[in-house]
Design an enzyme around this catalytic site. Sequence first.
Site: not given
Length: 309
Positions: A151-153, A190
């Site tokens: 999960v990219e924050i 990503a």
Amino acid sequence: MIRNITVIGSGVMGTGIAISFATKGYDVILNDLNDELLHKAEKRVAADVALLVEEEVLLEKEADTSLNAIRYVANLSQAVQEADLIIEAIPEVIEWKWDLYKQLEEMKQPTAIVASNTSTFPISRLMEKCTFADQMVIMHFFNPAHLVPLVEIIKHEQTSDAIVEEVRNIMKEIGKAPVILQKEKSGFIANRLQTALMREAFSLLAEGVATAEDIDTAITAGPGFRWAFTGPIEIADFGGLDTWERVFNNVASELNDTKEAPAIISDLVAMKKLGVKTGEGIFQYEGEMVSNKLLERDRSFIRLARMKK
Ligand SMILES: NC(=O)c1ccc[n+]([C@@H]2O[C@H](COP(=O)([O-])OP(=O)(O)OC[C@H]3O[C@@H](n4cnc5c(N)ncnc54)[C@H](O)[C@@H]3O)[C@@H](O)[C@H]2O)c1
């Protein structure tokens, strides 16, 4: 403290995000435009959770508890009124997102954290017409969201460090692998890396260097096999930085650097050959091949996740 979670948009991503939280003991409300869409979502959730039982990730009893932890609420105001965390997973149309945020301004609890699962919009653009930028983050999950850990924050310049930390902690708690972007960057991390690789893959295909099957195998059996455990930066250290310096100097100038989608993709799109959703893309998909392939993919991801643990 985050207890109640509402996911807005019960499509491909929203259902997976809901499962990620519900299987870890959180109460989740799934919201969509009408009951019919929510009914379809409920069926997909049930099928995805059944596979987790089949693959022994969950016991039957845990699966029942998880399914009961998700409520399906079409009324937006009711869906968000008690939410501590609201995750927006509606289609990638900026006007629709702005319109939804406008409604949330009136309906949400003042302290609620709002997250968007956008794949492409910078957070500053998402917040252009909103007043809750200080409580906003992007939380970018990967499909299938209940199986892929990343999960990219991404934070807004107004988002407090405390909120970023809270979001990171809850991700870790539900077994995700959160990464935090220190600055705004389109495509995040990503998808930038993935797009760079795919540009070269389609270029090799166009040049006739290898078949589509062999190009895919060159990744799944080679770098992709390693990447599940060793990232590209560490791989440079493992291989030797002097070696990688030579690789870059000898190969980098040969790499494809076009700025548009590969012609192979654009030509197929123009012919309405969109891949599995139309039965034909680069490869052909007949009959039950699509559902079988998706099932095989999900099983493999579940087994890889178990091994990585
Ligand atoms: N599909 C992917 O692989 C993927 C991966 C990462 C991020 N994303 C992002 O996640 C978001 C959702 O993508 P998706 O693939 O799940 O889309 P989707 O089309 O499968 O689902 C979107 C759902 O939102 C609902 N919806 C639309 N407007 C709404 C509103 N105002 N209120 C409530 N529900 C509403 C739709 O009815 C639909 O069920 C997009 O921003 C997308 O870019 C997608």
